[in-house]
Design a protein around this motif. Structure first.
Motif, PDB file in Angstrom:
ATOM      1  N   THR A  62      -2.709 -14.481  -6.269  1.00  0.00           N
ATOM      2  CA  THR A  62      -2.207 -14.576  -4.896  1.00  0.00           C
ATOM      3  C   THR A  62      -1.383 -13.349  -4.516  1.00  0.00           C
ATOM      4  N   TYR A  63      -1.012 -12.531  -5.494  1.00  0.00           N
ATOM      5  CA  TYR A  63      -0.260 -11.316  -5.162  1.00  0.00           C
ATOM      6  C   TYR A  63      -1.206 -10.183  -4.770  1.00  0.00           C
ATOM      7  N   THR A  64      -2.143  -9.833  -5.630  1.00  0.00           N
ATOM      8  CA  THR A  64      -3.006  -8.670  -5.348  1.00  0.00           C
ATOM      9  C   THR A  64      -4.270  -9.069  -4.596  1.00  0.00           C
ATOM     10  N   LEU A  65      -4.671 -10.323  -4.711  1.00  0.00           N
ATOM     11  CA  LEU A  65      -5.963 -10.786  -4.183  1.00  0.00           C
ATOM     12  C   LEU A  65      -7.121  -9.995  -4.798  1.00  0.00           C
ATOM     13  N   GLY A  66      -6.835  -9.217  -5.818  1.00  0.00           N
ATOM     14  CA  GLY A  66      -7.881  -8.454  -6.500  1.00  0.00           C
ATOM     15  C   GLY A  66      -8.515  -7.377  -5.647  1.00  0.00           C
ATOM     16  N   LEU A  67      -7.862  -6.990  -4.552  1.00  0.00           N
ATOM     17  CA  LEU A  67      -8.530  -6.121  -3.577  1.00  0.00           C
ATOM     18  C   LEU A  67      -8.803  -4.724  -4.127  1.00  0.00           C
ATOM     19  N   GLY A  68      -7.843  -4.174  -4.892  1.00  0.00           N
ATOM     20  CA  GLY A  68      -8.067  -2.851  -5.465  1.00  0.00           C
ATOM     21  C   GLY A  68      -9.242  -2.862  -6.431  1.00  0.00           C
ATOM     22  N   LEU A  69      -9.270  -3.889  -7.272  1.00  0.00           N
ATOM     23  CA  LEU A  69     -10.365  -4.012  -8.236  1.00  0.00           C
ATOM     24  C   LEU A  69     -11.699  -4.146  -7.515  1.00  0.00           C
ATOM     25  N   ILE A  70     -11.723  -4.987  -6.477  1.00  0.00           N
ATOM     26  CA  ILE A  70     -12.983  -5.181  -5.747  1.00  0.00           C
ATOM     27  C   ILE A  70     -13.441  -3.845  -5.169  1.00  0.00           C
ATOM     28  N   SER A  71     -12.488  -3.059  -4.628  1.00  0.00           N
ATOM     29  CA  SER A  71     -12.849  -1.740  -4.092  1.00  0.00           C
ATOM     30  C   SER A  71     -13.522  -0.897  -5.174  1.00  0.00           C
ATOM     31  N   LEU A  72     -12.895  -0.878  -6.370  1.00  0.00           N
ATOM     32  CA  LEU A  72     -13.459  -0.085  -7.467  1.00  0.00           C
ATOM     33  C   LEU A  72     -14.854  -0.568  -7.820  1.00  0.00           C
ATOM     34  N   ALA A 121     -21.313  -0.835   0.958  1.00  0.00           N
ATOM     35  CA  ALA A 121     -20.600   0.180   1.732  1.00  0.00           C
ATOM     36  C   ALA A 121     -19.745  -0.486   2.807  1.00  0.00           C
ATOM     37  N   HIS A 122     -20.363  -1.434   3.540  1.00  0.00           N
ATOM     38  CA  HIS A 122     -19.589  -2.160   4.547  1.00  0.00           C
ATOM     39  C   HIS A 122     -18.427  -2.870   3.878  1.00  0.00           C
ATOM     40  N   GLY A 123     -18.713  -3.514   2.739  1.00  0.00           N
ATOM     41  CA  GLY A 123     -17.682  -4.244   2.014  1.00  0.00           C
ATOM     42  C   GLY A 123     -16.565  -3.335   1.566  1.00  0.00           C
ATOM     43  N   MET A 124     -16.934  -2.140   1.085  1.00  0.00           N
ATOM     44  CA  MET A 124     -15.909  -1.237   0.568  1.00  0.00           C
ATOM     45  C   MET A 124     -14.966  -0.795   1.689  1.00  0.00           C
ATOM     46  N   VAL A 125     -15.536  -0.494   2.856  1.00  0.00           N
ATOM     47  CA  VAL A 125     -14.679  -0.111   3.988  1.00  0.00           C
ATOM     48  C   VAL A 125     -13.687  -1.228   4.288  1.00  0.00           C
ATOM     49  N   ALA A 126     -14.202  -2.472   4.353  1.00  0.00           N
ATOM     50  CA  ALA A 126     -13.338  -3.601   4.685  1.00  0.00           C
ATOM     51  C   ALA A 126     -12.288  -3.823   3.599  1.00  0.00           C
ATOM     52  N   VAL A 127     -12.731  -3.818   2.345  1.00  0.00           N
ATOM     53  CA  VAL A 127     -11.821  -4.175   1.252  1.00  0.00           C
ATOM     54  C   VAL A 127     -10.768  -3.088   1.036  1.00  0.00           C
ATOM     55  N   VAL A 128     -11.163  -1.820   1.164  1.00  0.00           N
ATOM     56  CA  VAL A 128     -10.187  -0.743   1.012  1.00  0.00           C
ATOM     57  C   VAL A 128      -9.107  -0.874   2.099  1.00  0.00           C
ATOM     58  N   PHE A 129      -9.554  -1.223   3.313  1.00  0.00           N
ATOM     59  CA  PHE A 129      -8.583  -1.408   4.394  1.00  0.00           C
ATOM     60  C   PHE A 129      -7.656  -2.587   4.088  1.00  0.00           C
ATOM     61  N   LEU A 130      -8.249  -3.706   3.637  1.00  0.00           N
ATOM     62  CA  LEU A 130      -7.429  -4.870   3.309  1.00  0.00           C
ATOM     63  C   LEU A 130      -6.474  -4.557   2.160  1.00  0.00           C
ATOM     64  N   HIS A 131      -6.944  -3.766   1.208  1.00  0.00           N
ATOM     65  CA  HIS A 131      -6.095  -3.359   0.081  1.00  0.00           C
ATOM     66  C   HIS A 131      -4.873  -2.604   0.605  1.00  0.00           C
ATOM     67  N   MET A 132      -5.114  -1.728   1.583  1.00  0.00           N
ATOM     68  CA  MET A 132      -3.999  -0.995   2.179  1.00  0.00           C
ATOM     69  C   MET A 132      -3.020  -1.979   2.843  1.00  0.00           C
ATOM     70  N   PHE A 136       0.900  -2.623   1.926  1.00  0.00           N
ATOM     71  CA  PHE A 136       1.977  -2.513   2.907  1.00  0.00           C
ATOM     72  C   PHE A 136       2.798  -3.787   2.982  1.00  0.00           C
ATOM     73  N   PHE A 137       2.106  -4.925   3.160  1.00  0.00           N
ATOM     74  CA  PHE A 137       2.840  -6.171   3.389  1.00  0.00           C
ATOM     75  C   PHE A 137       3.623  -6.616   2.163  1.00  0.00           C
ATOM     76  N   THR A 138       3.326  -6.051   0.995  1.00  0.00           N
ATOM     77  CA  THR A 138       4.131  -6.373  -0.179  1.00  0.00           C
ATOM     78  C   THR A 138       5.106  -5.246  -0.505  1.00  0.00           C
ATOM     79  N   GLY A 139       5.211  -4.259   0.398  1.00  0.00           N
ATOM     80  CA  GLY A 139       6.180  -3.175   0.196  1.00  0.00           C
ATOM     81  C   GLY A 139       5.938  -2.389  -1.078  1.00  0.00           C
ATOM     82  N   ALA A 140       4.685  -2.315  -1.508  1.00  0.00           N
ATOM     83  CA  ALA A 140       4.403  -1.730  -2.824  1.00  0.00           C
ATOM     84  C   ALA A 140       4.320  -0.210  -2.788  1.00  0.00           C
ATOM     85  N   TYR A 141       4.592   0.390  -1.614  1.00  0.00           N
ATOM     86  CA  TYR A 141       4.489   1.848  -1.515  1.00  0.00           C
ATOM     87  C   TYR A 141       5.840   2.516  -1.726  1.00  0.00           C
ATOM     88  N   LYS A 142       6.863   1.693  -2.001  1.00  0.00           N
ATOM     89  CA  LYS A 142       8.204   2.265  -2.068  1.00  0.00           C
ATOM     90  C   LYS A 142       8.420   3.006  -3.366  1.00  0.00           C
TER      91      LYS A 142
END
Lengths: 422, 160
Positions: A62-72, A121-132, A136-142
C-alpha cells in the motif's frame, strides 16, 4: 576444507564436471541460513543491486503500489517485444505500413507481439506518471533523494519521447500527422526552433528522412538513455538509504554471533554497508527483513502480475493501426494518443504557449520541486498532513492535466470543435 | 637563503605550474569536447534534401477558369482563379502544419480547429497568421509556376 580434494582419475574429473561448472557460476547454494541469504544477495550479479536486508515499510504494497517495479518490467517487456518486432520492420515510407499488415497476416504471433509492444508503451507512460505521483504524495523526493527525483523526471520525459517516436514507425495516418504536428511544435521554440525542426526531420517536410531519424532514436538512442538513467535511478535508491520511510529511531536488534558450532547467525557485516540501515557485525537493524525471500517474492509477484495483465490486454484488444499515410487528407479530427491529448488541447489555444511555453515551465517546475520544497517532514506517508499545501498544489497539477486529456479525448470532434460525447 | 626556504619556493613554483597545466589541459579537453559535439550536430544536418522543390509548374493558365479553387495537396497550395487573376494560397496551416481543407467559408484545419476566410485570413482557432500567398510566374513554355520561397502580399492577383 573438503572441496580441495583432487579427483584421482580423468573419470572423476568428468563426473564432477557438471557440479563444478554449476558451482563456478552460482557461488552459493539456495540459501538455507541467514548468512546464505546475505551471501546470495551479495554475490549474484542480478541480485546485488538489492540490499541484503530491506525495511518492512519498503515492502508495504500500500506504500509503493509497486509502481516503480511495474515501470521497469514494462520497459523490459518493451525491449524484448521491440527486439522481436525489429526482425520484421523496415524503416521505409514505402514498406513500413505493409510490414504492419504482414505482422497481422503472415507472422506467427505478430499481432499479439505488436499489441504487447503498443499496450506496454501506453502502460509505461501511465505507470511512470503514477509513480511520480506516488513519490510526490509520499514526500519521497526530500533530502537526500532530491537528485533521484530529477533522474525520475528525466526518465518520464524519455518515456514520453520514446512513445512519441514509437507510434510514428507504422507510418499510418496517426504517425504522419503526429510527426508533422510534433515537429511544427518544435519550430515554435524561440531562436533555435526551426533549426531543431530541421534536425529532427532531416528535411523541410516530413518524409523518409524523418522516419529514419525517429527509427534510430526509437530503437537505439532512447532505449540506451533509458537504461542508463534507470541504472542511475536504482543505484541512487541504494546510496540514499533505500526507499523513503517515516522518521523513526532505528532500533538495533542484537544478534550476537553464535560461535558455538554452525555458521554465525545474522552476520553480514559490510554486505549491508550503505547509508542506512547501518549494520555492524552481529547487529541487525530492527524492522528489517532479509531481501531473500521477502523482497524477491514481492518482485516476482509484481512481474507475473504485469506480464499477465499485458498478455490479457494484448489478446483481447488489437493495437490501433490507422489508414496508410495520405498526405492529402489529415484525419478529421487528427488526434494524438490519449497521453498527448492534454498537450494537443493546450496547443489548440496557442501553439507557442500550449506546445512550448507551458510544457517547458511544467518540466522546469517538476525538476526544481525538491529544491524548492526544503521543509522536512511527512516522508514516507501518503498525503501527510504536514504536506497539505504541497500535496494540494501537485494534486491540482495532476487534475488539470487529466481534465485536459479528458476534454481532448471525449469532447473534441471534427475540426477540433467542442462536441458532446453523450 | 636556507635550504628549507629554497624547497618551499620550488614547491610553490611547482604548485602554480601544476595549477596552470591543470587549467590548460582542462580547457583543451572541454574545447575538444565542444568541437566534437558541434561536429556531430553538423553531421546531423543534411546538405541536400529530397523533399518537394520550392518552385514547380502547375499547368496552363487556361486550365483554371474563373471561380476555380483547386487544392494541390502534395505541393500544399490552393490555386484560386478570380476575375482579377490567379493566386496561389498556402494550404499548410500556420498553426502546426496540418493540411487545411477547403470549407464553405474558406479553409478549415482538422487538427486544431483553425479557420480561415477565402483569402486566408484567420477567422477562428489558434492559427497565429494568415495563410501566405506565393508568387506566380509564367514560364517561357507557357506553364504557370509557383515559387514557394517567395511570399507576396495578400490580394495580389497574377493577371493573365
Amino acid at each position: 576444507m573438503k572441496e580441495a580434494t583432487q579427483p584421482k582419475t580423468i573419470w572423476g574429473t568428468i563426473a564432477e564436471l557438471p557440479n563444478n561448472v554449476w558451482k563456478s557460476i552460482f557461488r552459493n547454494p539456495l540459501p538455507s541460513s541467514e548468512r546464505g541469504r546475505s551471501a546470495t544477495m551479495f554475490t549474484n550479479f542480478f541480485l546485488h543491486l538489492h540490499p541484503v536486508r530491506v525495511h518492512r515499510h519498503t515492502l508495504k504494497a500500500t506504500y509503493t503500489l509497486g509502481l516503480g517495479l511495474i515501470s521497469l518490467f514494462l520497459f523490459l517487456l518493451l525491449a524484448l517485444s521491440g527486439i522481436l518486432l525489429l526482425f520484421y520492420y523496415v524503416p521505409s515510407t514505402a514498406q513500413a505500413y505493409d510490414r504492419m499488415l504482414d505482422l497481422r497476416g503472415t507472422v506467427a504471433f505478430g499481432t499479439v507481439l505488436r499489441n504487447m509492444h503498443r499496450w506496454s508503451a501506453h502502460g509505461m507512460v501511465a505507470v511512470v506518471f503514477l509513480h511520480m505521483c506516488r513519490v510526490f504524495f509520499t514526500g519521497a523526493y526530500k533530502k537526500p533523494r532530491e537528485f533521484n527525483w530529477v533522474v525520475g523526471v528525466i526518465l518520464l520525459l524519455l518515456t514520453l519521447f520514446g512513445s512519441f517516436t514509437g507510434y510514428l514507425l507504422p507510418w499510418d495516418q496517426l504517425a504522419f500527422w503526429a510527426i508533422t504536428v510534433g515537429a511544427e511544435i518544435a519550430a515554435y521554440a524561440p531562436i533555435l526552433g526551426s533549426e531543431v525542426q530541421f534536425l529532427l526531420l532531416g528535411d523541410y517536410s516530413v518524409g523518409q528522412e524523418a522516419l529514419l531519424r525517429f527509427y534510430v532514436l526509437h530503437v537505439v538512442v532512447l532505449p540506451l538513455l533509458i537504461t542508463l538513467f534507470v541504472a542511475i535511478h536504482f543505484w541512487r535508491i541504494r546510496k540514499d538509504g533505500g526507499l523513503a520511510r517515516p522518521e523513526q529511531p532505528d532500533t538495533v536488534v542484537e544478534t550476537p554471533m553464535t560461535l558455538t558450532g554452525g555458521e554465525p547467525r545474522g552476520a553480514f557485516g559490510l554486505m549491508g554497508f550503505v547509508r542506512k540501515p547501518f549494520t555492524k557485525v552481529g547487529n541487525v537493524p530492527g524492522n528489517t527483513v532479509y531481501s531473500w525471500p521477502d523482497l524477491l517474492t514481492a518482485e516476482i509477484f509484481v512481474l507475473v502480475l504485469t506480464i499477465a495483465a499485458i498478455l490479457v490486454i494484448s489478446i483481447s484488444f488489437d493495437a490501433p493501426l490507422e489508414e496508410p499515410v495520405n498526405v492529402m487528407h489529415p484525419p478529421n479530427p487528427a488526434k494524438a494518443p490519449w497521453y498527448f491529448l492534454g498537450l494537443q488541447e493546450m496547443v489548440s489555444y496557442s501553439a507557442f504557449w500550449g506546445g512550448v511555453g507551458i510544457p517547458t515551465l511544467e518540466v522546469l517546475l517538476l525538476l526544481m520541486i525538491p529544491y524548492l520544497d526544503r521543509r522536512p517532514g511527512g516522508e514516507g506517508i501518503w498525503f501527510s498532513k504536514q504536506r497539505l499545501l504541497a500535496n494540494t498544489l501537485f494534486m491540482t497539477f495532476v487534475v488539470i492535466n487529466i481534465i485536459l486529456i479528458i476534454i481532448g479525448t471525449f469532447f473534441r470532434g471534427p475540426n477540433w470543435a467542442l462536441v458532446s460525447p453523450f | 637563503m636556507s635550504k628549507k626556504g629554497l624547497e618551499e619556493l620550488s614547491e610553490q613554483g611547482q604548485s602554480s605550474r601544476r595549477r596552470f597545466l591543470f587549467w590548460l589541459s582542462s580547457a583543451l579537453l572541454a574545447g575538444s569536447g565542444l568541437i566534437s559535439a558541434v561536429s556531430n550536430l553538423v553531421f546531423m544536418r543534411p546538405r541536400a534534401t529530397y523533399g518537394q522543390p520550392s518552385r514547380f509548374a502547375i499547368g496552363r493558365p487556361a486550365e483554371f477558369p474563373v471561380g476555380t479553387r483547386i487544392s494541390m495537396n502534395v505541393e500544399k497550395v490552393c490555386v484560386v482563379r478570380e476575375e482579377a487573376g490567379l493566386a496561389a494560397i498556402s494550404i499548410k496551416c500556420t498553426h502546426l502544419g496540418c493540411t487545411v481543407g477547403v470549407s464553405e467559408t474558406g479553409f478549415a484545419c482538422p487538427c486544431h480547429g483553425s479557420r480561415f476566410d477565402q483569402d486566408g485570413n484567420v477567422i477562428g482557432g489558434p492559427a497565429p497568421q494568415a495563410l501566405p500567398w506565393y508568387k506566380l510566374t509564367l514560364a517561357p513554355n507557357g506553364d504557370l509556376e509557383v515559387d514557394k520561397s517567395v511570399t507576396i502580399e495578400q490580394g495580389t492577383y497574377f493577371g493573365v
